[in-house]
Motif scaffolding. Sequence first.
Motif, PDB file in Angstrom:
ATOM      1  N   ARG A  16       0.179 -11.830 -70.213  1.00 40.68           N
ATOM      2  CA  ARG A  16      -0.066 -11.927 -68.782  1.00 40.68           C
ATOM      3  C   ARG A  16      -1.503 -12.403 -68.534  1.00 40.68           C
ATOM      4  O   ARG A  16      -1.763 -13.270 -67.710  1.00 40.68           O
ATOM      5  CB  ARG A  16       0.172 -10.554 -68.122  1.00 40.68           C
ATOM      6  CG  ARG A  16       0.145 -10.625 -66.611  1.00 40.68           C
ATOM      7  CD  ARG A  16      -0.053  -9.330 -65.828  1.00 40.68           C
ATOM      8  NE  ARG A  16       0.818  -8.210 -66.003  1.00 40.68           N
ATOM      9  CZ  ARG A  16       0.988  -7.257 -65.077  1.00 40.68           C
ATOM     10  NH1 ARG A  16       0.422  -7.361 -63.906  1.00 40.68           N
ATOM     11  NH2 ARG A  16       1.720  -6.218 -65.324  1.00 40.68           N
TER      12      ARG A  16
ATOM     13  N   ILE B 257      -6.271  -6.488 -65.700  1.00 41.91           N
ATOM     14  CA  ILE B 257      -7.060  -6.284 -64.476  1.00 41.91           C
ATOM     15  C   ILE B 257      -8.430  -6.970 -64.582  1.00 41.91           C
ATOM     16  O   ILE B 257      -8.814  -7.710 -63.664  1.00 41.91           O
ATOM     17  CB  ILE B 257      -7.152  -4.790 -64.089  1.00 41.91           C
ATOM     18  CG1 ILE B 257      -5.767  -4.292 -63.648  1.00 41.91           C
ATOM     19  CG2 ILE B 257      -8.178  -4.583 -62.968  1.00 41.91           C
ATOM     20  CD1 ILE B 257      -5.693  -2.818 -63.278  1.00 41.91           C
TER      21      ILE B 257
ATOM     22  N   THR C  65       0.844   1.438 -59.556  1.00 45.03           N
ATOM     23  CA  THR C  65       2.108   1.068 -58.919  1.00 45.03           C
ATOM     24  C   THR C  65       3.261   1.963 -59.382  1.00 45.03           C
ATOM     25  O   THR C  65       4.422   1.691 -59.048  1.00 45.03           O
ATOM     26  CB  THR C  65       2.434  -0.399 -59.252  1.00 45.03           C
ATOM     27  OG1 THR C  65       2.195  -0.600 -60.654  1.00 45.03           O
ATOM     28  CG2 THR C  65       1.581  -1.365 -58.456  1.00 45.03           C
TER      29      THR C  65
ATOM     30  N   TRP D 137      -7.714 -10.619 -64.023  1.00 43.26           N
ATOM     31  CA  TRP D 137      -7.367 -11.105 -62.696  1.00 43.26           C
ATOM     32  C   TRP D 137      -8.540 -11.023 -61.712  1.00 43.26           C
ATOM     33  O   TRP D 137      -8.444 -11.462 -60.579  1.00 43.26           O
ATOM     34  CB  TRP D 137      -6.040 -10.562 -62.183  1.00 43.26           C
ATOM     35  CG  TRP D 137      -5.929  -9.204 -61.549  1.00 43.26           C
ATOM     36  CD1 TRP D 137      -6.719  -8.645 -60.587  1.00 43.26           C
ATOM     37  CD2 TRP D 137      -4.867  -8.265 -61.789  1.00 43.26           C
ATOM     38  NE1 TRP D 137      -6.238  -7.421 -60.234  1.00 43.26           N
ATOM     39  CE2 TRP D 137      -5.105  -7.166 -60.938  1.00 43.26           C
ATOM     40  CE3 TRP D 137      -3.743  -8.263 -62.616  1.00 43.26           C
ATOM     41  CZ2 TRP D 137      -4.253  -6.058 -60.933  1.00 43.26           C
ATOM     42  CZ3 TRP D 137      -2.900  -7.167 -62.591  1.00 43.26           C
ATOM     43  CH2 TRP D 137      -3.166  -6.074 -61.763  1.00 43.26           C
TER      44      TRP D 137
ATOM     45  N   ARG E 140       0.052   3.884 -64.034  1.00 42.12           N
ATOM     46  CA  ARG E 140      -0.084   2.642 -63.289  1.00 42.12           C
ATOM     47  C   ARG E 140      -0.248   3.006 -61.826  1.00 42.12           C
ATOM     48  O   ARG E 140       0.408   3.932 -61.346  1.00 42.12           O
ATOM     49  CB  ARG E 140       1.178   1.769 -63.454  1.00 42.12           C
ATOM     50  CG  ARG E 140       1.411   1.344 -64.888  1.00 42.12           C
ATOM     51  CD  ARG E 140       2.636   0.458 -65.035  1.00 42.12           C
ATOM     52  NE  ARG E 140       3.886   1.209 -64.961  1.00 42.12           N
ATOM     53  CZ  ARG E 140       5.084   0.699 -65.244  1.00 42.12           C
ATOM     54  NH1 ARG E 140       5.199  -0.558 -65.608  1.00 42.12           N
ATOM     55  NH2 ARG E 140       6.170   1.444 -65.162  1.00 42.12           N
TER      56      ARG E 140
ATOM     57  N   THR F 208     -11.336  -1.653 -59.210  1.00 41.32           N
ATOM     58  CA  THR F 208     -10.023  -1.017 -59.335  1.00 41.32           C
ATOM     59  C   THR F 208     -10.226   0.305 -60.050  1.00 41.32           C
ATOM     60  O   THR F 208     -10.847   0.336 -61.118  1.00 41.32           O
ATOM     61  CB  THR F 208      -9.031  -1.888 -60.129  1.00 41.32           C
ATOM     62  OG1 THR F 208      -8.881  -3.144 -59.471  1.00 41.32           O
ATOM     63  CG2 THR F 208      -7.665  -1.218 -60.231  1.00 41.32           C
TER      64      THR F 208
ATOM     65  N   ALA G 291       6.586  -0.702 -60.074  1.00 42.11           N
ATOM     66  CA  ALA G 291       5.519  -1.269 -60.908  1.00 42.11           C
ATOM     67  C   ALA G 291       6.010  -2.561 -61.540  1.00 42.11           C
ATOM     68  O   ALA G 291       7.216  -2.774 -61.698  1.00 42.11           O
ATOM     69  CB  ALA G 291       5.135  -0.281 -62.002  1.00 42.11           C
ATOM     70  N   GLY G 292       5.038  -3.414 -61.900  1.00 41.46           N
ATOM     71  CA  GLY G 292       5.382  -4.675 -62.547  1.00 41.46           C
ATOM     72  C   GLY G 292       5.301  -5.808 -61.547  1.00 41.46           C
ATOM     73  O   GLY G 292       6.261  -6.101 -60.834  1.00 41.46           O
ATOM     74  N   VAL G 293       4.118  -6.418 -61.465  1.00 43.63           N
ATOM     75  CA  VAL G 293       3.919  -7.460 -60.445  1.00 43.63           C
ATOM     76  C   VAL G 293       3.672  -8.810 -61.119  1.00 43.63           C
ATOM     77  O   VAL G 293       3.256  -8.881 -62.266  1.00 43.63           O
ATOM     78  CB  VAL G 293       2.732  -7.112 -59.519  1.00 43.63           C
ATOM     79  CG1 VAL G 293       2.983  -5.797 -58.816  1.00 43.63           C
ATOM     80  CG2 VAL G 293       1.418  -7.070 -60.284  1.00 43.63           C
TER      81      VAL G 293
ATOM     82  N   ASN H 152      -6.315   1.347 -67.571  1.00 40.59           N
ATOM     83  CA  ASN H 152      -4.848   1.396 -67.694  1.00 40.59           C
ATOM     84  C   ASN H 152      -4.209   0.026 -67.857  1.00 40.59           C
ATOM     85  O   ASN H 152      -3.137  -0.092 -68.443  1.00 40.59           O
ATOM     86  CB  ASN H 152      -4.234   2.164 -66.521  1.00 40.59           C
ATOM     87  CG  ASN H 152      -4.431   1.464 -65.209  1.00 40.59           C
ATOM     88  OD1 ASN H 152      -5.441   0.791 -64.992  1.00 40.59           O
ATOM     89  ND2 ASN H 152      -3.480   1.586 -64.319  1.00 40.59           N
ATOM     90  N   PHE H 153      -4.865  -1.022 -67.336  1.00 43.08           N
ATOM     91  CA  PHE H 153      -4.519  -2.395 -67.695  1.00 43.08           C
ATOM     92  C   PHE H 153      -5.809  -3.001 -68.223  1.00 43.08           C
ATOM     93  O   PHE H 153      -6.517  -3.711 -67.516  1.00 43.08           O
ATOM     94  CB  PHE H 153      -3.986  -3.175 -66.487  1.00 43.08           C
ATOM     95  CG  PHE H 153      -2.569  -2.824 -66.130  1.00 43.08           C
ATOM     96  CD1 PHE H 153      -1.499  -3.547 -66.635  1.00 43.08           C
ATOM     97  CD2 PHE H 153      -2.304  -1.744 -65.293  1.00 43.08           C
ATOM     98  CE1 PHE H 153      -0.194  -3.210 -66.316  1.00 43.08           C
ATOM     99  CE2 PHE H 153      -1.003  -1.405 -64.971  1.00 43.08           C
ATOM    100  CZ  PHE H 153       0.060  -2.140 -65.484  1.00 43.08           C
TER     101      PHE H 153
ATOM    102  N   PHE I  55      -1.564  -9.376 -54.501  1.00 39.93           N
ATOM    103  CA  PHE I  55      -1.474  -7.984 -54.936  1.00 39.93           C
ATOM    104  C   PHE I  55      -2.419  -7.133 -54.102  1.00 39.93           C
ATOM    105  O   PHE I  55      -3.606  -7.445 -53.993  1.00 39.93           O
ATOM    106  CB  PHE I  55      -1.868  -7.886 -56.410  1.00 39.93           C
ATOM    107  CG  PHE I  55      -1.876  -6.476 -56.939  1.00 39.93           C
ATOM    108  CD1 PHE I  55      -0.746  -5.950 -57.533  1.00 39.93           C
ATOM    109  CD2 PHE I  55      -3.001  -5.675 -56.818  1.00 39.93           C
ATOM    110  CE1 PHE I  55      -0.732  -4.649 -58.008  1.00 39.93           C
ATOM    111  CE2 PHE I  55      -3.002  -4.372 -57.288  1.00 39.93           C
ATOM    112  CZ  PHE I  55      -1.859  -3.864 -57.884  1.00 39.93           C
TER     113      PHE I  55
HETATM  114  C1  UN1 Z   1       1.650  -3.764 -62.307  1.00 36.87           C
HETATM  115  O1  UN1 Z   1       2.328  -2.847 -61.828  1.00 36.87           O
HETATM  116  O2  UN1 Z   1       2.169  -4.704 -62.946  1.00 36.87           O
HETATM  117  O3  UN1 Z   1      -3.981  -0.125 -61.881  1.00 36.87           O
HETATM  118  C2  UN1 Z   1       0.204  -3.861 -62.116  1.00 36.87           C
HETATM  119  C3  UN1 Z   1      -2.820  -0.485 -61.677  1.00 36.87           C
HETATM  120  C4  UN1 Z   1      -2.579  -1.680 -60.807  1.00 36.87           C
HETATM  121  C5  UN1 Z   1      -1.899  -2.767 -61.527  1.00 36.87           C
HETATM  122  C6  UN1 Z   1      -0.432  -2.639 -61.547  1.00 36.87           C
HETATM  123  N1  UN1 Z   1      -3.845  -2.143 -60.268  1.00 36.87           N
HETATM  124  O4  UN1 Z   1      -1.907   0.140 -62.184  1.00 36.87           O
END
Ligand code: UN1
Length: 479
Positions: free
Chosen positions: A106, A157, A284, A160, A282, A226, A439-441, A152-153, A447
């Motif tokens: 990604r 993150i 999300t 992006w 996440r 974030t 979750a999963g964008v 967590n990402f 976003f």
């Molecule tokens: C996702 O769900 O694919 O910190 C991304 C997080 C979010 C990103 C979610 N900013 O979990």
Amino acid sequence: MTEVLTLAHHIAGRDVDASVALEQRNPHAPDDLSVQLPEGSADDVDTAVAAARAAQRTLTGGGIEARADALARIARALVIDLEPMAMLIARETGKTLRDARMETMRAARIFDFFAGEALRIVGERYESTRNGAMVEVMHVPVGTVGLITPWNFPIAIPVWKIAPALAFGNAVVWKPSEVSSATAARLMRHIAAAGLPAGSVNMVLGAGTAGTAITAHEGIEAVSFTGSEATGARVRQTVSARNGRLQLEMGGVNGLIVLADANLDIAVDCAVNGAYFAAGQRCTATSRIIVEDAVAGRFIGAVRQKLQTLRIGDPRDAATDIGPLANPRQKQRVTAQVDAVRAEGAALAIGGTLSQDDDCHVPPMLFDDLDNRSLIAREEIFGPVAGLFRVRDFEHALETLNDSRYGLSAGLCTSSLRHAETFKRGARAGMLMVNLPTAGVDYHAPFGGEGASSHGPREQGRAARAFYTSLRTTYQHPG
Ligand code: UN1
């Protein structure tokens, strides 16, 4: 044998060593990996800001094609580095190898997307009301941006934020989470090798001090953050007080509505993915599963069955579905929240007792028959813990969903187009999922959320331009 990785800041194109102050260990197997890192100071941030400001002029002067080429090179480097990068993410943060591979891909695709965006910095031209004159609107770089990113990402993150920052001609001072700094340093190596002017991206490691210094620094025009709501509130206060540009992505208590007319298999997949994959870590993630009473019993049975087919264990194993929480501190936090939900008198429909040892795993849990007064509806739980909310009908479901300070993502499982349409218009969240997990964008679509979840312009996709550029309106007359 424990592998020890000792990390350095990266400022003005060079690694800058400093004494070790913090440590992150593999949360599944602490003896496997010890990541040791310095605590960045306000002075480190100051040096990084000076380097960024000097590089920014060269970066924009180099033109859009040079930036696009560099971003595409980083994308290729990440694809080549996919397996080692994914394994490092799994070992450092406990994210499953499968998720870590997808996340690294990604990140590569985000760099490719913004390589394209660098060539698409289009403006507008108006006829002026003053005869003979015209008005031109250009998007120019903001300048130097400060990026504060979570664990967590640990790669997606940061990317992006970094990719659009560079695509639109900004230099970067970046403070990754102390929990995922080895992943950050590996990403930094690829960025540093891409041929951008030295100092285009500077990485200052550490926990709180460097982050605070970034938010307060007058040389940083914009801050994108974030992370948790509590830290976000502090970032907001400091950056707003100096009239800096601000973008915040914080928590959610995202709801998934399951109607009686839903395909039960799809609904169960959505719930299990949203609530339990990535061990619920996440923003999300689904924490409120809002189910029509008529199907609640069948739904719980099917979720229980599905969970029995999942493998919980070593994140380094490609067959693992759910790994541990990121560190013992997260486990303590989640344990305290679970205890508080139990103390409300809530019944557990699924899930066992929490082990109190050093093991960072938490078994998937589902509390039954909650309402929005429960802690699960008021606070984000960054763990595999969800609550079932029983509702009479769709209207009651939507009311329950919207009764929240947060509004990041929301889901609906239904086979009714009419209900889907009402949901798209009536659900208060930035991202809506119909027959898909909360979750999963995608990386090419906006976003962000509503309410206490987000603040400022959206991230990702073409929407990212709003935060990373300033508008210049020029009035010009031939004279
Ligand atoms: C996702 O769900 O694919 O910190 C991304 C997080 C979010 C990103 C979610 N900013 O979990």
